[in-house]
Write a protein that holds these residues in place. Sequence first.
Motif, short mmCIF file in Angstrom:
data_model
loop_
_atom_site.label_atom_id
_atom_site.label_comp_id
_atom_site.label_asym_id
_atom_site.label_seq_id
_atom_site.Cartn_x
_atom_site.Cartn_y
_atom_site.Cartn_z
N ARG A 107 4.69 5.10 3.02
CA ARG A 107 4.13 6.45 3.10
C ARG A 107 5.23 7.45 2.77
O ARG A 107 6.25 7.52 3.48
CB ARG A 107 3.58 6.70 4.50
N ARG B 82 -3.23 4.97 9.13
CA ARG B 82 -3.73 3.83 8.36
C ARG B 82 -3.67 2.52 9.11
O ARG B 82 -4.50 1.64 8.93
CB ARG B 82 -2.93 3.71 7.06
N LEU C 235 -0.54 8.71 -9.37
CA LEU C 235 -1.11 7.71 -8.46
C LEU C 235 -2.49 7.26 -8.93
O LEU C 235 -2.81 6.06 -8.91
CB LEU C 235 -1.19 8.29 -7.05
N ARG D 167 -3.84 6.62 -4.19
CA ARG D 167 -2.98 5.64 -3.54
C ARG D 167 -2.82 4.49 -4.53
O ARG D 167 -3.58 4.35 -5.48
CB ARG D 167 -3.60 5.12 -2.24
N SER E 189 1.30 5.47 -0.64
CA SER E 189 0.61 6.75 -0.73
C SER E 189 1.61 7.86 -0.44
O SER E 189 2.75 7.60 0.00
CB SER E 189 -0.56 6.82 0.25
N ARG E 190 1.17 9.09 -0.68
CA ARG E 190 2.06 10.22 -0.47
C ARG E 190 1.31 11.32 0.27
O ARG E 190 0.21 11.70 -0.13
CB ARG E 190 2.56 10.72 -1.83
N HIS F 129 0.87 -1.18 0.00
CA HIS F 129 0.00 0.00 0.00
C HIS F 129 0.90 1.23 0.00
O HIS F 129 1.64 1.46 0.96
CB HIS F 129 -0.89 -0.01 1.25
N TRP G 197 3.22 -1.18 4.27
CA TRP G 197 2.76 0.19 4.09
C TRP G 197 3.96 1.07 3.73
O TRP G 197 4.97 1.09 4.44
CB TRP G 197 2.14 0.73 5.37
N SER H 78 -0.21 13.20 -7.90
CA SER H 78 -1.61 12.78 -7.73
C SER H 78 -2.15 12.17 -9.01
O SER H 78 -2.80 11.12 -8.99
CB SER H 78 -2.47 13.97 -7.31
#
Length: 404
Positions: free
Chosen positions: A204, A254, A372, A89, A82-83, A80, A202, A369
């Motif tokens: 991040r 998360r 992603l 994501r 994400s930023r 997983h 995860w 964005s």
Amino acid sequence: MQSRELDVLVVGGGLVGGSLALALARCGVGVALVDIPSPAPGMASDPRKLALSAASLSALGALGVLARLPGPPTPIRRIHASRAGDFGRVVLEAAELGREALGGVVLAGDLARALGDAVAAAGVPTVRGRADADGVEEGARRAVVRGADGEAPWRARLVVAADGTGSPWRQAAGIDTDEYDYGQTLVVTSMRVDHRPDGTAWERLTDEGPCALLPMADGWHGALCGVASESVDAVAALDDAGYADYFQRRFGWRAGRIRAVGARSLWPLRRVVAQRLAAERLVLVGNAAQTLHPIGAQGFNLGLRDALTIAGLIGDARATDAAADPGDAALLREHEARRRVDREATLAFSDGLARFSAGGSFIHHALRSVGLLALAADPGLRATIAAGAMGFRGHVPALAREVA
């Protein structure tokens, strides 16, 4: 210590060098290993958590290393990513690819002990000491090996430098490097969080650097956090509760609230990439060939594929000619050719992700964005990225290939 004549001398008894020595011994190649003492705690007490790719798990299983671990690697069933501050994501699911797992997590110290036991069981001669370059002569490289029994000259038809980021053997061969200081230090620890590990790794990304939680079998997560160099002293001085709050702010919620923090260790982050992988009767593997940012967990996995590639070429040559020269120039050129696609793609992915993820301008946020969201909507692109993360890009060494 008496003078020795060898097919291959592996300088550096870390995870990559040990794996190479073990793979060569299985091919019947005359190999010895020089395990360089480190001023830092030994590999057997290394607290880092390693995310092993599917290709690495396949190879280490075939070499008999995984069976010597205290327990099986904790499977990574999804990634997983994400930023912070960006929309979207990306979730890479093993099930989407018809697989049980994308890789697995082990403690570096556990893997080092298992590998050491496997190397010893294979009867690989190991010297704890140093091996200094002493020139090249017809048909061999000379080394002066200095160990507990004194020093003696060794002659090897091929020397493999697995001697780390600062590789004296790389320097002695005149191989230049491209270097970049990320201005970060990686903080490594373990954490208990509200949600027990369920196979999710995860990742991040933040303006300050990456954070990650890796699943572990004992109810803990491996926790990694890149901290800017100017902030690392203050972060290192935090007590456990303070560091939990710091990581929570960076990582988010998360996985729930952080409930406990284990012992921490610090690892400065620099990119050091050799401009060539080989010289006369010398080849570089692992961190001597390239030291990467840990984002994406590619460093050890890439180094292991270096080792498996040269071992496979030597083993194949010996299978058809028992007297085949492991240091033959054509063989080393073929090694460089086979490593090119995987190495260049992995370097570009790791470095690009580390640098691009750090941009905090509006245009950076907008572009990330869009990327992603596009990636999340394209199963084919996700599968391509997942294949690379699993170690299946370019020429895949035989030991890393899955058997149907």
